[in-house]
Design a protein around this motif. Structure first.
Motif, mmCIF file in Angstrom:
data_model
loop_
_atom_site.group_PDB
_atom_site.id
_atom_site.type_symbol
_atom_site.label_atom_id
_atom_site.label_comp_id
_atom_site.label_asym_id
_atom_site.label_seq_id
_atom_site.Cartn_x
_atom_site.Cartn_y
_atom_site.Cartn_z
ATOM 1 N N ASP A 124 -5.927 13.261 -4.401
ATOM 2 C CA ASP A 124 -4.732 14.053 -4.112
ATOM 3 C C ASP A 124 -4.124 13.736 -2.750
ATOM 4 N N VAL A 182 -4.505 10.249 -1.072
ATOM 5 C CA VAL A 182 -4.346 8.838 -0.699
ATOM 6 C C VAL A 182 -3.856 8.002 -1.877
ATOM 7 N N ASN A 183 -3.401 6.806 -1.544
ATOM 8 C CA ASN A 183 -3.131 5.764 -2.533
ATOM 9 C C ASN A 183 -4.083 4.605 -2.263
ATOM 10 N N SER A 238 -2.906 1.175 7.868
ATOM 11 C CA SER A 238 -3.646 1.614 6.687
ATOM 12 C C SER A 238 -5.147 1.400 6.908
ATOM 13 N N THR A 281 -3.958 4.048 1.781
ATOM 14 C CA THR A 281 -2.876 4.627 2.580
ATOM 15 C C THR A 281 -2.800 6.117 2.289
ATOM 16 N N VAL A 282 -2.622 6.899 3.333
ATOM 17 C CA VAL A 282 -2.505 8.346 3.133
ATOM 18 C C VAL A 282 -1.096 8.671 2.677
ATOM 19 N N GLN A 283 -0.975 9.728 1.915
ATOM 20 C CA GLN A 283 0.334 10.117 1.400
ATOM 21 C C GLN A 283 1.205 10.659 2.531
ATOM 22 N N GLY A 326 1.330 14.278 4.176
ATOM 23 C CA GLY A 326 0.202 14.984 3.584
ATOM 24 C C GLY A 326 -0.695 15.584 4.651
#
Length: 205
Positions: free
Chosen positions: A5, A7-8, A76, A109-111, A114
């Motif tokens: 929920d 990160v990518n 990242s 990578t963090v959203q 977020g």
């Protein structure tokens, strides 16, 4: 909270596929503006806060545009599939050539906007018992003895977050500590080399 929920995640390409996208050289090509620095062990080791004597870089000169040849993003988090450690990437080498992710690494990578700071995630991933326990479960044995991280399982990791200000404070202190460690290792190595050089000189007298 699940990392899924927050990160990518994407993985790098294997070298045999990268080789089909262009020409790989061990030297920078001065006349080429679109070359990419392959993100490999020496680069990761340096960015993880260790002194590296010989980087042995390799560069790709693409022969055509490809969406799969996406450089890493500045800031990242890169995860080593072999060692299960992580590092924050500068995105570019000292010559400002962007890094291209290879197969032994994954990029997180963090959203945007977020509740998770990437510096804190890097600390949490490397240093906390909670992360280590989950990483051990995410390791898979390949062949007889070699373990590799199943990176897709990272998205199922549970993480407890302090408030953002505390995350940023922890992340910055941790990154500073990694920088200091690398500098201390460099100083030790240079001191050793100096001592050896002096001994060699005395042997010639």
């Amino acid at each position: 909270m699940k990392l899924n929920d927050l990160v990518n995640l994407r993985t790098g390409e294997i070298i045999t596929r990268i080789e089909k996208r262009g020409v790989i050289n061990d030297q920078i090509q001065p006349s080429t503006s679109n070359q990419l620095h392959l993100y490999e062990k020496a680069t990761f080791t340096k960015e993880a806060g260790f002194y590296v004597v010989d980087a042995s870089p390799r560069y790709l000169v693409p022969t055509k545009i490809s969406k799969t040849l996406k450089p890493v993003e500045l800031g990242s988090m890169i995860v080593s599939i072999m060692s299960t450690e992580s590092a924050i990437t500068t995105g570019f080498d000292a010559n400002q050539i962007p890094y291209l992710l290879t197969a032994n690494y994954a990029e997180i990578t963090v959203q945007p906007d977020g509740p998770l700071d990437v510096g804190y995630l890097n600390y949490w991933f490397n240093e906390t018992d909670a992360a280590r326990r989950q990483l051990e479960l995410a390791n898979e044995v390949k062949g007889a003895t070699i373990k590799r991280l199943n990176v897709t399982k990272i998205l199922d990791f549970d993480i407890t977050l302090p408030d953002m200000a505390e995350q940023k404070r922890i992340g910055q202190i941790y990154q500073n500590a990694l920088t200091i460690r690398a500098l201390e290792q460099e100083q030790t190595q240079l001191g050793f080399q100096l001592t050896v050089a002096k001994l060699a000189k005395r042997g010639q007298d």
